[in-house]
Write a protein that holds these residues in place. Structure first.
Motif, PDB file in Angstrom:
ATOM      1  N   THR A   1     -13.365   2.702   7.288  1.00 51.03           N
ATOM      2  CA  THR A   1     -14.158   3.597   6.436  1.00 51.03           C
ATOM      3  C   THR A   1     -13.700   5.043   6.590  1.00 51.03           C
ATOM      4  O   THR A   1     -13.505   5.768   5.607  1.00 51.03           O
TER       5      THR A   1
ATOM      6  N   TRP B   1     -15.783  -1.602  11.627  1.00 51.06           N
ATOM      7  CA  TRP B   1     -15.784  -1.119  10.257  1.00 51.06           C
ATOM      8  C   TRP B   1     -15.764   0.395  10.112  1.00 51.06           C
ATOM      9  O   TRP B   1     -15.450   0.916   9.033  1.00 51.06           O
TER      10      TRP B   1
ATOM     11  N   ALA C   1     -11.277   1.685  -3.442  1.00 49.30           N
ATOM     12  CA  ALA C   1     -11.956   1.484  -2.158  1.00 49.30           C
ATOM     13  C   ALA C   1     -13.054   0.433  -2.286  1.00 49.30           C
ATOM     14  O   ALA C   1     -13.191  -0.452  -1.433  1.00 49.30           O
ATOM     15  N   CYS C   2     -13.844   0.530  -3.363  1.00 47.62           N
ATOM     16  CA  CYS C   2     -14.922  -0.456  -3.564  1.00 47.62           C
ATOM     17  C   CYS C   2     -14.350  -1.855  -3.703  1.00 47.62           C
ATOM     18  O   CYS C   2     -14.888  -2.815  -3.120  1.00 47.62           O
TER      19      CYS C   2
ATOM     20  N   CYS D   1     -11.997   7.980   4.097  1.00 51.02           N
ATOM     21  CA  CYS D   1     -12.495   9.367   4.005  1.00 51.02           C
ATOM     22  C   CYS D   1     -11.369  10.357   4.244  1.00 51.02           C
ATOM     23  O   CYS D   1     -11.277  11.395   3.565  1.00 51.02           O
TER      24      CYS D   1
ATOM     25  N   ARG E   1     -10.817  -7.365   6.688  1.00 46.41           N
ATOM     26  CA  ARG E   1     -10.560  -6.087   7.339  1.00 46.41           C
ATOM     27  C   ARG E   1      -9.068  -5.816   7.457  1.00 46.41           C
ATOM     28  O   ARG E   1      -8.617  -4.691   7.301  1.00 46.41           O
TER      29      ARG E   1
ATOM     30  N   GLN F   1      -4.835   0.424   2.921  1.00 45.88           N
ATOM     31  CA  GLN F   1      -5.038   1.852   3.159  1.00 45.88           C
ATOM     32  C   GLN F   1      -3.842   2.484   3.862  1.00 45.88           C
ATOM     33  O   GLN F   1      -3.522   3.656   3.619  1.00 45.88           O
TER      34      GLN F   1
ATOM     35  N   PHE G   1     -12.896  -3.094  -0.264  1.00 45.36           N
ATOM     36  CA  PHE G   1     -13.942  -3.281   0.748  1.00 45.36           C
ATOM     37  C   PHE G   1     -14.838  -4.472   0.411  1.00 45.36           C
ATOM     38  O   PHE G   1     -15.372  -5.126   1.300  1.00 45.36           O
TER      39      PHE G   1
END
Length: 522
Positions: A213, A209, A254-255, A217, A263, A270, A258
């Motif tokens: 993530t 993960w 993103a929220c 970023c 995955r 992304q 996720f």
């Protein structure tokens, strides 16, 4: 190698091997190693023949750090002799070799051995396989160590350099560039397997993960950096006004992915966002350049290099173009060039800031009308010379010159004509003074001339020649002008500089009281 896609994901290794023996595996004639995102289990068979009489130890390496499940089965004489489980669904400490990429050494007996591979992953299915002896693998590891040492060393230098610039200049774009650079470095550190190898080898959850993530970023920091770096407040105000909506939209997206997606869905979405972002950055750079932003001429080729490298890596990962080490490293090479160009552009920005600051300081010390130094510049220009003269016991003189009845010129002919007179006077002063003399516009129609290494007699003679010269000059609308001049001279050891100026001012006042158009020296 021969391949089979198991769409049902239910074959046992024995069943898969029997399927191979029935010639139902397809020949990998295109040397395909990339299968993109797939829910299928990929099986592969690699026949290896040892023509020697003794056993030969060879190393099998799968050059991909993000595959969830890797199973390797060794068949000899149609019997399963050995099974090795790799992949990041297992703890790193459970791997047979302490290496960044999954690898296993096997002693191949004389004759033919069949190596059966099983791959399954939620991440992009890329399965480059290398086979060689310990020496060849060590050479390959050494090459990788040099490459990543140079890469991370370069990125670290750029990171420190821009952090220092930020703390020195307090300009946000240097901080945001450093965060963008750090986000890419951390993301790269993860997907190349370094993170699992040295940082979280005892956590499968982090391995699976952290990469998605950090990918977010990297995307988010790239968007923020682009908007701030290109100074969109000035060059693209509509984009700047919408920046908070863009940031909030990315966070909401993103929220959602996720919390609701697997995955594989998260990484796939992304990757699409990353591709879109790269194109968006180029478009924003283009419009910023058209708007006159000088930094955009660095930004556009920098992003083009990073985008080009990322595109090559993505196409190789998806299997659109042939896989190779350099194609896979395209994103790293492209991003290193991108980060270097962006760092150069920030250095260029630093130069522009320094030049602008220097220009502002110079302009603050120069009178814009006459282009002479003003009263603010006097201490910096004169004090060092005054102190040197004090040590060397050299005489110093000051001339204060005032244009007689200058207010009448402004009232009668207007301020434009008055300004033309002041400009002409300043030009004539420059022509008739030494290079070492320092003329200043002291205020209004008053001029101060500092004369280093000049005793009183010579200063008075110069003042008288200036008075006569201005009296004989003809101006366009003003027939002529006259001047009143005060002269003060002394050795620096005898008097303070401020007191010498006061004496010159008193002498000027005396010249006016005596009827103007004359020189008074004290």
């Amino acid at each position: 190698m021969l391949l089979l896609l198991d769409k049902q994901n239910n074959l046992t290794p024995e069943q898969a091997f029997n399927t191979y023996k029935e010639n139902r595996f397809a020949q990998n004639s295109r040397n395909q190693v990339s299968f993109g995102f797939t829910k299928n289990t990929v099986w592969g068979v690699l026949p290896i023949t040892n023509s020697a009489t003794d056993s030969s130890i060879q190393v099998l390496k799968i050059d991909n750090a993000w595959l969830d499940e890797i199973d390797i089965y060794f068949f000899k004489n149609d019997q399963l002799r050995r099974h090795v489980a790799l992949g990041d669904s297992l703890l790193f400490t459970q791997r047979p070799r302490d290496e960044r990429m999954p690898a296993v050494a096997h002693s191949f007996e004389a004759g033919e051995t069949f190596v059966l591979f099983r791959f399954q992953s939620e991440d992009p299915m890329t399965i480059p396989i290398y086979l060689g002896n310990e020496g060849a693998i060590a050479s390959y590891k050494s090459e990788n160590a040099y490459f990543y040492g140079a890469l991370y060393g370069s990125l670290l230098i750029l990171l420190i350099y821009n952090f220092v610039l930020y703390f020195y200049l307090k300009e946000r774009r240097y901080l945001l560039y450093s965060l963008y650079l750090f986000a890419f470095t951390a993301f790269n550190f993860t997907y190349t397997g370094h993170g699992f190898w040295v940082a979280w080898s005892d956590s499968i959850w982090l391995q699976q993960w952290v990469m998605p993530t950090l990918m977010f970023c990297y995307i988010f920091s790239g968007v923020v950096f682009t908007i701030e770096f290109l100074n969109t407040r000035v060059f693209l105000p509509a984009l700047y006004s919408a920046r908070r909506k863009i940031y909030f939209g990315l966070l909401i997206l993103a929220c959602v992915i996720f919390l609701t997606g697997s995955r594989s869905v998260i990484v796939m979405v992304q990757l699409m966002i990353l591709t879109t972002m790269s194109i968006w950055m180029l478009v924003i750079g283009y419009f910023s350049y058209k708007g006159g932003n000088p930094l955009a001429k660095f930004f556009i080729p920098a992003i083009a290099m990073g985008t080009g490298g990322a595109t090559i890596s993505s196409l190789a990962t998806w299997g659109v173009i042939p896989y190779s080490q350099w194609a896979f490293r395209g994103i790293e090479i492209g991003m290193l060039i991108e980060m270097s160009l962006l760092s150069i552009s920030l250095g260029f920005n630093f130069k522009m800031v320094q030049e602008a600051r220097k220009s502002a300081e110079t302009n603050a010390r120069l009178d814009p009308l006459t282009n002479l130094y003003n009263r603010r510049a006097f201490p910096d220009l004169v004090h060092p010379i005054w102190l040197l003269g004090k040590r060397n016991k050299n005489p110093m003189s000051i001339i204060l010159m005032d244009l007689d009845w200058f207010k009448r010129i402004n009232d009668q002919f207007g301020h434009t004509v008055g300004d033309e007179v002041l400009e002409r006077v300043s030009l004539e002063l420059k022509k008739r003074l030494r290079d070492s003399d320092i003329p200043l516009r002291w205020g209004g129609e008053e001029f101060l001339i500092f004369l280093p290494n000049t005793e009183g007699g010579k200063a008075k003679h110069l003042a008288e020649s200036l008075r006569k010269h201005f009296e004989t000059l003809s101006f366009n609308k003003v027939n002529k002008i006259t001047t009143s001049i005060g002269v003060a001279s002394a050795f620096p050891s005898q008097i303070d500089l401020d007191k010498l100026i006061m004496r010159a001012d008193e002498a000027l006042y005396s010249a006016k009281q005596k009827g103007r158009n004359q020189v008074v020296a004290v």
